[in-house]
Design an enzyme around this catalytic site. Structure first.
Site, mmCIF file in Angstrom:
data_model
loop_
_atom_site.group_PDB
_atom_site.id
_atom_site.type_symbol
_atom_site.label_atom_id
_atom_site.label_comp_id
_atom_site.label_asym_id
_atom_site.label_seq_id
_atom_site.Cartn_x
_atom_site.Cartn_y
_atom_site.Cartn_z
ATOM 1 N N TYR A 237 0.781 -1.224 0.000
ATOM 2 C CA TYR A 237 0.000 0.000 0.000
ATOM 3 C C TYR A 237 0.822 1.288 0.000
ATOM 4 O O TYR A 237 1.727 1.461 0.822
ATOM 5 C CB TYR A 237 -0.969 0.026 1.198
ATOM 6 C CG TYR A 237 -2.005 1.075 0.938
ATOM 7 C CD1 TYR A 237 -3.017 0.837 0.022
ATOM 8 C CD2 TYR A 237 -1.895 2.334 1.496
ATOM 9 C CE1 TYR A 237 -3.926 1.822 -0.297
ATOM 10 C CE2 TYR A 237 -2.805 3.326 1.176
ATOM 11 C CZ TYR A 237 -3.813 3.060 0.276
ATOM 12 O OH TYR A 237 -4.694 4.042 -0.052
ATOM 13 N N LYS A 246 7.104 8.606 0.814
ATOM 14 C CA LYS A 246 7.338 8.924 2.222
ATOM 15 C C LYS A 246 8.709 8.410 2.673
ATOM 16 O O LYS A 246 9.401 9.063 3.459
ATOM 17 C CB LYS A 246 6.215 8.353 3.095
ATOM 18 C CG LYS A 246 4.846 8.998 2.824
ATOM 19 C CD LYS A 246 4.967 10.465 2.898
ATOM 20 C CE LYS A 246 3.799 11.375 2.760
ATOM 21 N NZ LYS A 246 2.462 11.117 2.542
ATOM 22 N N SER A 288 -1.542 14.193 7.199
ATOM 23 C CA SER A 288 -2.196 13.333 6.215
ATOM 24 C C SER A 288 -3.714 13.512 6.269
ATOM 25 O O SER A 288 -4.299 13.557 7.351
ATOM 26 C CB SER A 288 -1.835 11.873 6.489
ATOM 27 O OG SER A 288 -0.439 11.717 6.409
HETATM 28 P P1 GTP Z 1 -2.523 13.158 2.236
HETATM 29 O O1 GTP Z 1 -2.528 12.784 0.796
HETATM 30 O O2 GTP Z 1 -2.942 12.038 3.138
HETATM 31 O O3 GTP Z 1 -1.231 13.748 2.695
HETATM 32 O O4 GTP Z 1 -3.750 14.193 2.455
HETATM 33 P P2 GTP Z 1 -3.977 15.725 2.081
HETATM 34 O O5 GTP Z 1 -3.395 16.578 3.151
HETATM 35 O O6 GTP Z 1 -3.557 15.991 0.684
HETATM 36 O O7 GTP Z 1 -5.574 15.892 2.236
HETATM 37 P P3 GTP Z 1 -6.720 16.096 1.117
HETATM 38 O O8 GTP Z 1 -6.592 17.397 0.389
HETATM 39 O O9 GTP Z 1 -6.781 14.867 0.301
HETATM 40 O O10 GTP Z 1 -8.017 16.209 2.029
HETATM 41 C C1 GTP Z 1 -8.420 15.192 2.895
HETATM 42 C C2 GTP Z 1 -9.838 15.379 3.347
HETATM 43 O O11 GTP Z 1 -10.026 16.679 3.907
HETATM 44 C C3 GTP Z 1 -10.846 15.243 2.233
HETATM 45 O O12 GTP Z 1 -11.901 14.446 2.693
HETATM 46 C C4 GTP Z 1 -11.328 16.646 1.982
HETATM 47 O O13 GTP Z 1 -12.667 16.676 1.552
HETATM 48 C C5 GTP Z 1 -11.161 17.325 3.341
HETATM 49 N N1 GTP Z 1 -10.872 18.757 3.188
HETATM 50 C C6 GTP Z 1 -9.891 19.316 2.435
HETATM 51 N N2 GTP Z 1 -9.920 20.671 2.489
HETATM 52 C C7 GTP Z 1 -10.951 20.978 3.323
HETATM 53 C C8 GTP Z 1 -11.487 22.228 3.801
HETATM 54 O O14 GTP Z 1 -11.033 23.329 3.467
HETATM 55 N N3 GTP Z 1 -12.546 22.153 4.663
HETATM 56 C C9 GTP Z 1 -13.083 20.944 5.050
HETATM 57 N N4 GTP Z 1 -14.096 20.962 5.902
HETATM 58 N N5 GTP Z 1 -12.594 19.754 4.608
HETATM 59 C C10 GTP Z 1 -11.546 19.763 3.768
HETATM 60 C C1 SPV Z 2 -0.137 10.390 3.604
HETATM 61 O O1 SPV Z 2 -0.603 9.500 4.333
HETATM 62 O O2 SPV Z 2 0.321 11.470 4.063
HETATM 63 C C2 SPV Z 2 -0.145 10.217 2.142
HETATM 64 C C3 SPV Z 2 -0.514 8.919 1.587
HETATM 65 O O3 SPV Z 2 0.208 11.148 1.424
HETATM 66 S S1 SPV Z 2 0.777 7.754 1.639
HETATM 67 O O4 SPV Z 2 1.580 7.898 0.435
HETATM 68 O O5 SPV Z 2 0.173 6.427 1.696
HETATM 69 O O6 SPV Z 2 1.620 7.999 2.788
HETATM 70 MN MN MN Z 3 0.786 12.978 2.651
#
Ligand code: GTP
Ligand code: SPV
Ligand code: MN
Length: 627
Positions: A237, A246, A288
């Site tokens: 995964y 990572k 994340s």
């Molecule tokens: P990783 O890939 O795990 O590092 O995550 P990320 O930080 O890129 O998060 P991502 O943008 O994928 O958002 C994760 C979740 O947060 C999703 O379900 C979005 O819908 C929610 N989300 C993102 N931005 C906002 C915001 O401004 N407000 C709210 N309420 N939810 C948000």
């Molecule tokens: C995170 O968990 O912060 C991600 C997804 O961006 S993974 O590459 O699985 O760590």
């Molecule tokens: Mn990430």
């Protein structure tokens, strides 16, 4: 270190268009691989020797060296479909797209099975799981022994960072997963280009990966920072298996960065272009699943678009930063693709992410929807389209809208080349990177933490980052929704002792002639009814405008105990139905709640015990004295 130049103007960076133009060097027959004793088509002697050693250990039936061409990718998909690893999606609706379902015990990063392996525990520090390096090698050798019998070993050479960047790093991943091989082609600059970048050098990251039997009891993600080596076993995964991401670009890179005066951070990187054409590059660290991909691809509200504001994306997850000769902090995104959260993505929340996954994308652990013509579609929670009458959920079970379970896993992901992003920044592939104008830290906090404030200075900003708290998410296995300290959103990704990591952050200031301003945001504060108080997503542009103006020394802010904070009239709320009561509630700093917050920061301070950098102690004292 690179010199400062203007960003290159090409919108589709050379070498990043995954759809067209790549030479057809691979035939379908070749992708079947060669017997393990056939001569390896690898010129670099140090790589060849290491691959031979790993072949002897893992004993694959076939060995295949990836060249990174589009023809190869198609052949790998064909093989993956035959093996049941991939399902080809309906190609009219999803050109070049495939579906993958991982083992249901293997759907997120496993932080408790992730280790920093060094001779001494002090190198790993109090926040990492540690294993003695010799013990880890011995233990994993036992697992790797013969693990690829009956399988193909893919040799995946890749570059992290734009080609020619002085920070660019070459890695070679050996894997028995065709899913990993294809993902690496989408996520990195993979193939022949990496051999060219490497030449005869012995400086490259040795990445060994096997799915093993995908058993959590025999799952280890081990990092050997002193040997520039990563050994991952038992998980297919994302962050556990795509070792350039990572493992290399954060854990190994953060260790190298400390030694070589640069930084590897869990950050997005975006450009904010003002109506007058002024550009501000912003890097933001959110843990994340706390909004990096969404923020990096933000679509400004209509009135901002009409006025001429533009947001473009450089990266959505990882940033490498260094100080140039002029004393400015510069940044690149080492990745070439997105591995983003799928559920919640729709044409309202993130149309650019949706556009990025329209073609040449792998969907992992969403719901699969069989269509009448025998082809397949995909679906996930909060999709634009209503739920299908029947689907196959992320566990492979039949699902209907009446089911009480989710169709897509909350951490289901898409893998897409960044060239698909309609708002990819022209400098995304520039080896010289971009100057960083502002750094933002943010967590998922339903209580206490206001929408936005600015640190008093760099030292205070580092303290804010170091004490960042966030409610845990589905991106890692374990309990969801509990507040934990996640320094710089890097808790799971610092490849060495957190004490040295924080000192490194403080010291970087001394190298800079001028430094980016540091901010703290929280999009996730909830009211007494449990509803988000801030609309978030595109509306975050309003906060971003204030941040940009502050970074350029233009906007007003009042001094509060936490830092500089906008008054209601300092943020453009036009077109939003937010009452002044609501806004004040959103920005409220309650001294009693903050006393509790400081107590909960003790969790981190206690871990650091006698090793706490003195800057942290002083900043904490100052905060307490302001209360
Ligand atoms: P990783 O890939 O795990 O590092 O995550 P990320 O930080 O890129 O998060 P991502 O943008 O994928 O958002 C994760 C979740 O947060 C999703 O379900 C979005 O819908 C929610 N989300 C993102 N931005 C906002 C915001 O401004 N407000 C709210 N309420 N939810 C948000
Ligand atoms: C995170 O968990 O912060 C991600 C997804 O961006 S993974 O590459 O699985 O760590
Ligand atoms: Mn990430």
């Amino acid at each position: 270190m690179p010199t400062t130049t203007a960003p290159t103007p090409a919108l589709t960076p050379a070498g990043l268009d995954h759809r067209h133009g790549a030479p057809a060097a691979t035939s379908l027959r070749d992708v079947a691989g060669h017997g393990p004793s056939a001569p390896l088509a690898i010129e670099n002697p140090s790589v060849r020797r290491w691959v031979e050693d790993c072949i002897a250990l893992c004993q694959p039936d076939q060995v295949y060296v990836c060249d990174g061409t589009i023809v190869e990718r198609e052949a790998l998909y064909t093989k993956g479909v035959a093996e049941g690893v991939f399902v080809k999606l309906n190609q009219q609706k999803w050109p070049g797209c495939y579906y993958h379902r991982s083992n249901s015990n293997d759907v997120a990063r496993t932080e408790h099975l992730t280790f920093i392996c060094t001779p001494s525990k002090d190198t790993a520090g109090p926040t990492n799981n540690w294993m003695k390096d010799k013990e880890a090698y011995a233990k994993l050798k036992g697992l790797y022994h013969g693990c690829m019998k009956g399988r193909t070993m893919y040799v995946v050479p890749f570059v992290m960072g734009p080609i020619g960047s002085p920070l660019a790093k070459v890695g070679v991943e050996l894997t028995d997963s065709v899913y990993v091989a294809v993902n690496m082609q989408l996520m990195t600059r993979m193939g022949a280009i990496a051999w060219k970048e490497l030449g005869d050098s012995e400086e490259w990251t040795r990445c060994l990966h096997s799915n093993g039997d995908v058993n959590p009891d025999r799952r280890y993600v081990c990092h050997f920072p002193l040997d520039n080596t990563i050994w991952s076993f038992g998980s297919g995964y994302g962050g556990n298996a795509l070792l350039g991401k990572k493992c290399l670009a954060l854990r190994i890179a953060s260790y190298l960065g400390r030694q070589q005066d640069w930084m590897a951070e869990h950050m997005l990187l975006m450009n904010v272009q003002a109506p007058n054409g002024e550009r501000t590059y912003v890097a933001a660290a959110f843990p994340s699943a706390c909004g990096k991909t969404n923020f990096a691809m933000l679509i400004p509200p209509e009135q901002y678009q009409i006025a001429g504001w533009k947001i473009t994306t450089l990266g959505d997850d990882i940033v490498w930063m260094w100080v140039d000769e002029a004393g400015k902090l510069r940044a690149i995104n080492p990745e070439a693709g997105y591995f983003g959260v799928v559920p919640g993505t729709n044409s309202k929340s993130n149309p650019n992410a949706l556009a990025s996954m329209k073609r040449d994308t792998i969907f992992t652990n969403v719901a699969l929807v069989p269509l009448a013509d025998g082809t397949y579609d995909v679906w996930w929670e909060d999709h634009d389209e209503p739920a299908p009458a029947k689907a196959i959920d992320w566990q492979g079970n039949e699902w209907t809208p009446a089911s009480s379970t989710k169709a897509a896993h909350p951490n289901s992901r898409f893998t897409a080349p960044m060239a698909n992003n309609p708002v990819l920044d022209p400098a995304a592939d520039d080896p010289n990177g971009v100057p960083v104008g502002a750094i933002i830290f943010g967590g998922r906090r339903s209580k206490s933490v206001p929408l936005v404030f600015q640190a008093f200075n760099w030292m205070h900003g580092v303290y804010l980052g170091a004490t960042l708290g966030s409610e845990t998410t589905a991106a890692a296995t374990g309990q969801v929704g509990v507040v934990r300290r996640d320094p710089m959103a890097m808790l799971p990704f610092i490849g060495y002792n957190i004490r040295d990591y924080l000192v490194h952050w403080f010291r970087m200031r001394k190298k800079m002639a001028d430094c980016p301003r540091i901010f703290h945001v929280n999009w996730f504060r909830k009211n007494a009814q449990g509803k988000y108080m801030w609309p978030g997503f595109g509306e975050n542009m309003r906060v971003l405008e204030w941040i940009v103006n502050r970074a350029k020394g233009r906007a007003y802010a009042k001094e509060t105990l936490l830092g500089w904070m906008p008054r209601m009239k300092d943020i453009n709320l036009e077109g939003l139905t937010i009452s002044s009561d609501d806004f004040h509630e959103l920005e409220t700093v309650n001294a009693d709640e903050f006393k509790a917050e400081i107590l909960s920061q003790e969790e981190l301070f206690l871990k650091l015990a006698g090793d706490l950098p003195k800057e942290m102690v002083f900043q904490r004292e100052l905060l307490i004295s302001r209360l």
